[in-house]
Design an enzyme around this catalytic site. Structure first.
Site, PDB file in Angstrom:
ATOM      1  N   ASN A   9     -40.825 -45.385 -30.021  1.00  0.00           N
ATOM      2  CA  ASN A   9     -39.663 -46.270 -30.110  1.00  0.00           C
ATOM      3  C   ASN A   9     -39.894 -47.404 -29.120  1.00  0.00           C
ATOM      4  O   ASN A   9     -39.669 -47.251 -27.918  1.00  0.00           O
ATOM      5  CB  ASN A   9     -38.388 -45.493 -29.772  1.00  0.00           C
ATOM      6  CG  ASN A   9     -37.139 -46.351 -29.838  1.00  0.00           C
ATOM      7  OD1 ASN A   9     -37.201 -47.551 -30.112  1.00  0.00           O
ATOM      8  ND2 ASN A   9     -35.997 -45.753 -29.569  1.00  0.00           N
ATOM      9  N   LYS A  16     -40.350 -45.638 -25.597  1.00  0.00           N
ATOM     10  CA  LYS A  16     -39.908 -44.250 -25.523  1.00  0.00           C
ATOM     11  C   LYS A  16     -40.734 -43.461 -26.532  1.00  0.00           C
ATOM     12  O   LYS A  16     -40.925 -43.916 -27.661  1.00  0.00           O
ATOM     13  CB  LYS A  16     -38.417 -44.154 -25.852  1.00  0.00           C
ATOM     14  CG  LYS A  16     -37.826 -42.754 -25.725  1.00  0.00           C
ATOM     15  CD  LYS A  16     -36.342 -42.770 -26.067  1.00  0.00           C
ATOM     16  CE  LYS A  16     -35.731 -41.386 -25.954  1.00  0.00           C
ATOM     17  NZ  LYS A  16     -34.290 -41.388 -26.327  1.00  0.00           N
ATOM     18  N   ARG A  89     -40.000 -45.991 -34.824  1.00  0.00           N
ATOM     19  CA  ARG A  89     -38.632 -46.440 -35.044  1.00  0.00           C
ATOM     20  C   ARG A  89     -38.646 -47.951 -35.169  1.00  0.00           C
ATOM     21  O   ARG A  89     -39.132 -48.668 -34.292  1.00  0.00           O
ATOM     22  CB  ARG A  89     -37.731 -46.041 -33.877  1.00  0.00           C
ATOM     23  CG  ARG A  89     -36.283 -46.456 -34.115  1.00  0.00           C
ATOM     24  CD  ARG A  89     -35.393 -46.089 -32.961  1.00  0.00           C
ATOM     25  NE  ARG A  89     -33.994 -46.447 -33.229  1.00  0.00           N
ATOM     26  CZ  ARG A  89     -33.014 -46.314 -32.354  1.00  0.00           C
ATOM     27  NH1 ARG A  89     -33.270 -45.838 -31.147  1.00  0.00           N
ATOM     28  NH2 ARG A  89     -31.781 -46.650 -32.678  1.00  0.00           N
ATOM     29  N   HIS A 178     -28.262 -47.992 -36.041  1.00  0.00           N
ATOM     30  CA  HIS A 178     -28.091 -46.596 -35.616  1.00  0.00           C
ATOM     31  C   HIS A 178     -28.057 -45.668 -36.828  1.00  0.00           C
ATOM     32  O   HIS A 178     -27.492 -44.571 -36.758  1.00  0.00           O
ATOM     33  CB  HIS A 178     -26.799 -46.389 -34.807  1.00  0.00           C
ATOM     34  CG  HIS A 178     -26.770 -47.099 -33.495  1.00  0.00           C
ATOM     35  ND1 HIS A 178     -25.604 -47.596 -32.933  1.00  0.00           N
ATOM     36  CD2 HIS A 178     -27.748 -47.427 -32.618  1.00  0.00           C
ATOM     37  CE1 HIS A 178     -25.870 -48.174 -31.775  1.00  0.00           C
ATOM     38  NE2 HIS A 178     -27.177 -48.081 -31.558  1.00  0.00           N
ATOM     39  N   GLY A 208     -22.710 -45.252 -27.124  1.00  0.00           N
ATOM     40  CA  GLY A 208     -23.635 -45.288 -26.008  1.00  0.00           C
ATOM     41  C   GLY A 208     -23.586 -46.677 -25.419  1.00  0.00           C
ATOM     42  O   GLY A 208     -22.571 -47.375 -25.534  1.00  0.00           O
ATOM     43  N   ASN A 209     -24.668 -47.123 -24.795  1.00  0.00           N
ATOM     44  CA  ASN A 209     -24.716 -48.504 -24.338  1.00  0.00           C
ATOM     45  C   ASN A 209     -24.597 -49.454 -25.526  1.00  0.00           C
ATOM     46  O   ASN A 209     -23.924 -50.464 -25.477  1.00  0.00           O
ATOM     47  CB  ASN A 209     -26.013 -48.767 -23.572  1.00  0.00           C
ATOM     48  CG  ASN A 209     -25.987 -50.108 -22.870  1.00  0.00           C
ATOM     49  OD1 ASN A 209     -25.062 -50.431 -22.140  1.00  0.00           O
ATOM     50  ND2 ASN A 209     -27.008 -50.914 -23.106  1.00  0.00           N
ATOM     51  N   GLY A 210     -25.263 -49.079 -26.624  1.00  0.00           N
ATOM     52  CA  GLY A 210     -24.989 -49.670 -27.926  1.00  0.00           C
ATOM     53  C   GLY A 210     -24.022 -48.752 -28.639  1.00  0.00           C
ATOM     54  O   GLY A 210     -24.083 -47.529 -28.468  1.00  0.00           O
ATOM     55  N   ARG A 239     -22.688 -55.933 -24.907  1.00  0.00           N
ATOM     56  CA  ARG A 239     -22.410 -56.753 -26.090  1.00  0.00           C
ATOM     57  C   ARG A 239     -20.922 -56.846 -26.341  1.00  0.00           C
ATOM     58  O   ARG A 239     -20.180 -55.885 -26.169  1.00  0.00           O
ATOM     59  CB  ARG A 239     -23.101 -56.179 -27.320  1.00  0.00           C
ATOM     60  CG  ARG A 239     -24.613 -56.124 -27.243  1.00  0.00           C
ATOM     61  CD  ARG A 239     -25.187 -55.537 -28.528  1.00  0.00           C
ATOM     62  NE  ARG A 239     -26.582 -55.166 -28.351  1.00  0.00           N
ATOM     63  CZ  ARG A 239     -27.138 -54.051 -28.832  1.00  0.00           C
ATOM     64  NH1 ARG A 239     -26.399 -53.202 -29.534  1.00  0.00           N
ATOM     65  NH2 ARG A 239     -28.404 -53.785 -28.631  1.00  0.00           N
ATOM     66  N   ASP A 280     -22.163 -48.447 -17.156  1.00  0.00           N
ATOM     67  CA  ASP A 280     -22.161 -46.989 -17.186  1.00  0.00           C
ATOM     68  C   ASP A 280     -20.716 -46.496 -17.113  1.00  0.00           C
ATOM     69  O   ASP A 280     -19.995 -46.791 -16.151  1.00  0.00           O
ATOM     70  CB  ASP A 280     -22.980 -46.448 -16.010  1.00  0.00           C
ATOM     71  CG  ASP A 280     -23.221 -44.949 -16.094  1.00  0.00           C
ATOM     72  OD1 ASP A 280     -22.270 -44.210 -16.429  1.00  0.00           O
ATOM     73  OD2 ASP A 280     -24.349 -44.510 -15.807  1.00  0.00           O
ATOM     74  N   MET A 281     -20.293 -45.724 -18.117  1.00  0.00           N
ATOM     75  CA  MET A 281     -18.912 -45.266 -18.156  1.00  0.00           C
ATOM     76  C   MET A 281     -18.561 -44.358 -16.979  1.00  0.00           C
ATOM     77  O   MET A 281     -17.383 -44.251 -16.602  1.00  0.00           O
ATOM     78  CB  MET A 281     -18.621 -44.540 -19.474  1.00  0.00           C
ATOM     79  CG  MET A 281     -18.327 -45.472 -20.635  1.00  0.00           C
ATOM     80  SD  MET A 281     -16.824 -46.447 -20.331  1.00  0.00           S
ATOM     81  CE  MET A 281     -16.627 -47.237 -21.927  1.00  0.00           C
ATOM     82  N   VAL A 329     -22.029 -41.687 -24.398  1.00  0.00           N
ATOM     83  CA  VAL A 329     -20.614 -41.704 -24.048  1.00  0.00           C
ATOM     84  C   VAL A 329     -19.837 -40.727 -24.924  1.00  0.00           C
ATOM     85  O   VAL A 329     -19.001 -39.955 -24.437  1.00  0.00           O
ATOM     86  CB  VAL A 329     -20.032 -43.123 -24.179  1.00  0.00           C
ATOM     87  CG1 VAL A 329     -18.528 -43.127 -23.935  1.00  0.00           C
ATOM     88  CG2 VAL A 329     -20.738 -44.075 -23.213  1.00  0.00           C
ATOM     89  N   ASN A 332     -20.494 -37.086 -23.758  1.00  0.00           N
ATOM     90  CA  ASN A 332     -20.287 -36.683 -22.364  1.00  0.00           C
ATOM     91  C   ASN A 332     -18.996 -37.153 -21.721  1.00  0.00           C
ATOM     92  O   ASN A 332     -18.543 -36.539 -20.749  1.00  0.00           O
ATOM     93  CB  ASN A 332     -21.470 -37.189 -21.525  1.00  0.00           C
ATOM     94  CG  ASN A 332     -22.790 -36.595 -21.979  1.00  0.00           C
ATOM     95  OD1 ASN A 332     -22.951 -35.376 -22.010  1.00  0.00           O
ATOM     96  ND2 ASN A 332     -23.743 -37.451 -22.352  1.00  0.00           N
ATOM     97  N   GLU A 382     -31.936 -38.198 -32.919  1.00  0.00           N
ATOM     98  CA  GLU A 382     -32.635 -39.161 -33.763  1.00  0.00           C
ATOM     99  C   GLU A 382     -34.114 -38.823 -33.889  1.00  0.00           C
ATOM    100  O   GLU A 382     -34.715 -39.016 -34.946  1.00  0.00           O
ATOM    101  CB  GLU A 382     -32.458 -40.563 -33.192  1.00  0.00           C
ATOM    102  CG  GLU A 382     -31.016 -41.055 -33.249  1.00  0.00           C
ATOM    103  CD  GLU A 382     -30.803 -42.331 -32.460  1.00  0.00           C
ATOM    104  OE1 GLU A 382     -30.761 -43.404 -33.087  1.00  0.00           O
ATOM    105  OE2 GLU A 382     -30.660 -42.244 -31.227  1.00  0.00           O
TER     106      GLU A 382
END
Length: 397
Positions: A9, A16, A89, A178, A208-210, A239, A280-281, A329, A332, A382
Site C-alpha cells: 500500500n 505499508k 492497493r 475505502h 479514521g483519519n480519512g 479534510r 487524533d481523537m 475512530v 476505538n 482490508e
C-alpha cells in the site's frame, strides 16, 4: 512450502506492507516505511512474528524504499521465494477499472492516465507497482482498487448536477473510496447477525483519519460519502468533507489563493485539525475533558455531519437494519459512538453502555436486544480482503 501473498500500500510518502499465508490467512510479516521522498531521515519498521526491526534512513523515492524493504526480507525473513503474487492497493480506478485486475504494461499506462483524478495517491501507487515488478518480475502483480466496490452505484447516486457532456468527457462523477473496507465490513456484519448482507439494509461508518459512509441495500452499495475525490463527505482528520463549492472561488478572490493553495488548505489543514488543532481523537477527547470549548464545538460538528448522513442514507435505503462502526475512530472511540447512537434514541435505537465500553478485536453489538436498529462495531481488515481478492484472481486466471 507456504504460499505467501505480499501486499503493498504505497502512499504519497509511505509504504505499508504485509505478507500473509494464502492458505491459512495467517499474517507472517508486516511493516511500514515513512517519510519516503522527504528531505530528512525516514523510518522503516519491519515485524516478523514477535520480532521487530527498525531502520532510520533517507529514502529518496519509492524504488529506494521498496528495495530497502526487500533487503529486510532477505536479512530477517520471510523468504520471498515463496511469494505467489503481489497485491497493490490502488486508490483510484476511475471508470476504467471496476474490479481487481492483473497488472501488465497496458494497465500501468492506463493508471498513469488517471493521475489527474488522484494526484496525491495514484502516482505513488504506480511508483510502487513499477518498483515491485522490477524487484519481483516472475510473479503476478494484482491491483485492488479502492473505488471498485462502488463502481455499481446507481446513476442517481454517482451523478453530479453539472453539464452531462462535460461530465462524461472528463469522468466527473462520484467514485467513492475505502471500498475494500466497506465491502469486508458489510459482509462481516451480515455474518455476525446470522445471515448475509444480501438480506439487510446496512450503513457503514468507516471513521479514521480519512472517513467515509456507505449505504448498502441487500448487498449492493447505493450511496457513499466520498466523491470524485476523497475530499467529499464526512469531517476527517485534515479534510473538510462537505463544503459549499463556492468557497474555493471566495478564497481566490478574497485572499488571492491559487488552486494548489486552496487544495492544500481543504485537504491538509482543515477537518478536525482546523476545528480543534488536533487530528487524533484521543487528543481531542483530552482537550474536551480539560474544558476546551473549541474542541467540544469541533466534535459537535463531527457528530452532526455523521447524523446527517445516517438520516439521509436511512431514507435512501427505505429503512435500516444495521449501523456499523469501523476503522480507528469507529472501533476505538466509544465516546464518539455514544454521542452518535444516543442522538438516535427518538427512533428506538437503544445503546448498551456496558457493551459499548468493551474493547475487542471481534465484531460485537453495542445496542440492547430490543433496539430498533442493531448497532455494531466490526473491526476492518482490508489486508485480508485484499489477499483474498489476489488469491481468487490468480487461481481463476
Amino acid at each position: 512450502m507456504a504460499r505467501l501473498v505480499l501486499l503493498l500500500n504505497c502512499g504519497s510518502s509511505s509504504i505499508k506492507y504485509q505478507v500473509s499465508d494464502a492458505d491459512t490467512e495467517e499474517v507472517v510479516a508486516k511493516g511500514l516505511v515513512q517519510k519516503v521522498g522527504d528531505v530528512g531521515v525516514g523510518t522503516l519498521d519491519h515485524e516478523v512474528g514477535d520480532q521487530e526491526f527498525h531502520i532510520d534512513q533517507h529514502f529518496a523515492n519509492h524504488t529506494e524504499a521498496l528495495n530497502t524493504v526487500l533487503g529486510m526480507f532477505r536479512e530477517h525473513g520471510p523468504d520471498l521465494d515463496s511469494v505467489i503474487a503481489v497485491g497493490h492497493r490502488t486508490v483510484h480506478g476511475g471508470r476504467t477499472f471496476q474490479k481487481t485486475t492483473l497488472i501488465n504494461d497496458e494497465v500501468v499506462a492506463k493508471l498513469k492516465e488517471l493521475f489527474g483524478l488522484a494526484p496525491l495517491h495514484n502516482p505513488a501507487g504506480v511508483a510502487g507497482i513499477e518498483a515491485a515488478v522490477a524487484a519481483l518480475p516472475d510473479v503476478p502483480h494484482v491491483a485492488i482498487f479502492d473505488t471498485s466496490f462502488f463502481s455499481t452505484l446507481p446513476a442517481e447516486a454517482y451523478s453530479y448536477a453539472v453539464d452531462t457532456e462535460l461530465a462524461d468527457q472528463y469522468g466527473i462523477r462520484k467514485y467513492g473510496f475505502h471500498g475494500t473496507s466497506h465491502d469486508y465490513v458489510s459482509a462481516t456484519a451480515g455474518e455476525f447477525l446470522g445471515t448475509t448482507r444480501d438480506e439487510l439494509k446496512i450503513i457503514v461508518l468507516h471513521l479514521g483519519n480519512g472517513a467515509s459512509a456507505s449505504a448498502i441495500d441487500h448487498g449492493q452499495p447505493v450511496e457513499t460519502s466520498m466523491g470524485m475525490t476523497p475530499l467529499q463527505g464526512l469531517v476527517m482528520g485534515t479534510r473538510t468533507g462537505d463544503i459549499d463549492p463556492g468557497l474555493a472561488a471566495f478564497l481566490h478572490r478574497k485572499l488571492g489563493w491559487e488552486v494548489d493553495e486552496i487544495d492544500t488548505w481543504l485537504n491538509k489543514k482543515s477537518g478536525m485539525l482546523g476545528l480543534t488543532g488536533k487530528t487524533d481523537m484521543r487528543e481531542v477527547k483530552a482537550l474536551i475533558d480539560a474544558g476546551d470549548e473549541k474542541a467540544k464545538a469541533g466534535v459537535e460538528v463531527y457528530v452532526h455531519r455523521l447524523l446527517s448522513y445516517i438520516g439521509s442514507y436511512t431514507a435512501v435505503l427505505g429503512g435500516l437494519d444495521a449501523l456499523v462502526f469501523t476503522a480507528g475512530v469507529g472501533e476505538n472511540a466509544d465516546w464518539i459512538r455514544a454521542l452518535v447512537v444516543e442522538r438516535l434514541a427518538p427512533f428506538g435505537v437503544k445503546l448498551d453502555a456496558d457493551a459499548n465500553a468493551v474493547r475487542s478485536k471481534d465484531p460485537r453489538a453495542i445496542t440492547t436486544e430490543d433496539s430498533s436498529v442493531k448497532v455494531l462495531v466490526v473491526p476492518t481488515n482490508e489486508e485480508l480482503k485484499m489477499a483474498r481478492e489476489v488469491v481468487a484472481l490468480i487461481e481463476n486466471s
